[in-house]
Design a protein around this motif. Structure first.
Motif, short mmCIF file in Angstrom:
data_model
loop_
_atom_site.label_atom_id
_atom_site.label_comp_id
_atom_site.label_asym_id
_atom_site.label_seq_id
_atom_site.Cartn_x
_atom_site.Cartn_y
_atom_site.Cartn_z
N VAL A 382 0.85 -1.18 0.00
CA VAL A 382 0.00 0.00 0.00
C VAL A 382 0.90 1.24 0.00
N ILE A 383 0.63 2.16 -0.93
CA ILE A 383 1.33 3.45 -0.99
C ILE A 383 0.29 4.51 -0.63
N SER A 384 0.62 5.33 0.38
CA SER A 384 -0.35 6.31 0.90
C SER A 384 0.30 7.67 1.02
N SER A 385 -0.56 8.69 1.07
CA SER A 385 -0.16 10.05 1.42
C SER A 385 -1.08 10.54 2.54
N ASP A 386 -0.92 11.77 2.94
CA ASP A 386 -1.77 12.28 4.01
C ASP A 386 -3.25 12.31 3.58
N ASP A 387 -3.50 12.38 2.28
CA ASP A 387 -4.88 12.43 1.80
C ASP A 387 -5.51 11.06 1.62
N GLY A 415 3.77 17.18 4.26
CA GLY A 415 3.09 15.90 4.07
C GLY A 415 4.09 14.79 3.78
N THR A 416 3.65 13.53 3.92
CA THR A 416 4.52 12.38 3.72
C THR A 416 3.89 11.38 2.74
N VAL A 417 4.78 10.65 2.08
CA VAL A 417 4.37 9.51 1.24
C VAL A 417 4.96 8.27 1.88
N THR A 418 4.12 7.30 2.22
CA THR A 418 4.57 6.10 2.94
C THR A 418 4.27 4.86 2.12
N ILE A 419 5.03 3.80 2.43
CA ILE A 419 4.82 2.48 1.83
C ILE A 419 4.64 1.48 2.95
N SER A 420 3.62 0.62 2.82
CA SER A 420 3.32 -0.38 3.83
C SER A 420 3.28 -1.74 3.15
#
Length: 456
Positions: A382-387, A415-420
């Protein structure tokens, strides 16, 4: 001196001899001496080989007359020439062998005609035609002219000679070519046999009975243009091609694509992106220098217009100040990129990493996302951002996957871009030992532009 006591004579009537037949001539011998005389007979000349005298000798008393028979048996051969042939005979008395009585006369040898022929080969095979030869031998003692003709058992074949008449000298042979052509072509199926007959007819001279023709049987097998084995070969070829295509898509193509994807590592992608950033910065710096020169040239007008801000705004290039730092205010969009790798064990909770955090006062315009699953792991990414979520992927569905956005995804300042990653099963790389945990990589590419901070 002793006088001749033996005299002889041959019958003077006309004698004709047919080669292979027999003819006789009467011989009379007279002993006119006063003692008993024995006479022997010798045949000389061209007829000697096939002429005999019966009896071979006569014993005669004085004044007696004896008779013998000369028999002619010319062989049936082309070597016996027709026409008048001389016959010589010697009557040799035993009492005086040095004074034989010599007799000579002519014998007429009759002409004869004998023709033999053979079809070579008797049977032929072919797609468009059959080829044969008719061998004709003249075994007679006179030249012979023969006529050639052929007929088929049906009208499905056409027969023809190159020459329909031949003249053959005695004791010689000649060949005549025969061609057999089918009336229709046979494209496929069982071969068709065309039987035929060849007639060789000697020409009779005027006043003679006609000769019986020599009949030769032959056949031509018409073969199909497309052989029987062609459909089977085509079917086998199609089957082999299908097997090869299946092997390519099932085994070789995945291996080649996997090797190619593994060769494109995140480090290589990041290095290429940095090189592109350097080239873009160089172009923007060059554009800024040109804009600075134009600004210096218009400085006099700015001073004449007063100290208002409109003079500085007018001298700015349309693309913005290319020399502005990424963190400065009022700068143009600057290319940027980031890379992160996440590892997770099977059975545990999901592992999460921050791929990128937007600097203060900037907005990230995200245009490129590249995710890699080099081991072939199974699970979710899963790739996510604050939105919210940007991508939700199943690992087993890809090895390398890249996404490019025409309209950039904006991530606001701070803001951040994360990978889970949640690992369900660890994959096995090609030609490498099985690792102990899942391993995925993320590469981000985009631009930093002036913008607002994220809410909260």
């Amino acid at each position: 001196m002793r006088r001749m006591s033996v005299s002889a004579s041959l019958d003077e009537s006309t004698v004709t001899a047919q080669p292979g037949g027999e003819a006789d001539i009467a011989l009379q011998v007279l002993n006119s001496g006063d003692t008993v005389e024995e006479c022997r007979f010798e045949v000389v000349g061209p007829c000697a080989a096939w002429t005999t005298v019966e009896p071979a000798s006569l014993s005669l008393y004085p004044g007696a007359t004896g008779t013998a028979t000369v028999t002619l048996r010319p062989p049936r051969s082309w070597e016996i020439a027709p026409g008048d042939t001389p016959l010589g005979l010697r009557v040799v008395p035993t009492s005086d062998r040095n004074q034989p009585v010599a007799l000579e006369r002519g014998v007429t040898i009759l002409p004869f005609t004998e023709v033999t022929s053979e079809l070579v080969p008797r049977g032929s095979a072919g797609i468009l035609r059959g080829r044969h030869k008719v061998a004709i031998d003249s075994r007679g003692n006179t030249p012979v002219t023969v006529g050639l003709s052929a007929r088929g058992a049906t009208e499905r074949a056409r027969l023809g000679f190159e020459a329909t008449e031949l003249t053959i000298p005695p004791g010689q042979a000649k060949f005549a070519a025969l061609r057999v052509r089918p009336a229709k072509r046979l494209w496929r199926g069982t071969p068709v046999t065309h039987p035929f007959q060849v007639m060789v007819t000697p020409r009779a001279e005027e006043g003679h009975d006609p000769y019986e023709p020599v009949v030769l049987d032959g056949s031509y097998e018409q073969q199909a243009i497309l052989p029987r084995w062609l459909p089977r070969v085509l079917a086998v070829a199609v089957l082999v091609a299908a097997v090869l295509v299946g092997l390519w898509f099932a085994l070789l193509r995945p291996t080649v694509r996997s090797a190619a994807r593994e060769a494109i590592t995140p480090q290589a992608v990041e290095s290429a992106a940095r090189q592109a950033d350097k080239e873009r910065n160089a172009e923007e710096q060059q554009g800024g220098q040109q804009g600075g020169g134009q600004k210096g040239a218009g400085g006099g007008d700015s001073q004449k217009g007063g100290s208002g801000g409109s003079g500085g705004e007018a001298s700015r290039s349309p693309g913005g100040d290319a020399s502005a730092e990424p963190g400065g205010a009022g700068g143009s969009a600057i290319p940027t990129s980031a890379r992160v790798q996440v590892r997770d064990r099977v059975g545990g909770g999901s592992a999460q990493e921050t791929a990128y955090q937007v600097p203060e006062g900037k907005t990230l315009q995200l245009t490129d996302i590249v995710v890699q699953n080099p081991q072939g792991d199974a699970g979710t990414l899963v790739i996510s951002s604050d939105d919210g979520q940007l991508l939700n992927l199943a690992l087993e569905n890809f090895r390398d996957s890249d996404y490019h956005f025409v309209t950039p995804i904006e991530v606001r300042a701070k803001g951040t871009v994360t990978i889970s990653v949640s690992c369900r099963e660890v994959g096995k790389p090609v030609k490498a030992p099985t690792p102990s945990q899942c391993s995925e990589s993320l590469f981000l590419g985009g631009k930093l532009a002036p913008g607002k901070e994220a809410n909260g």
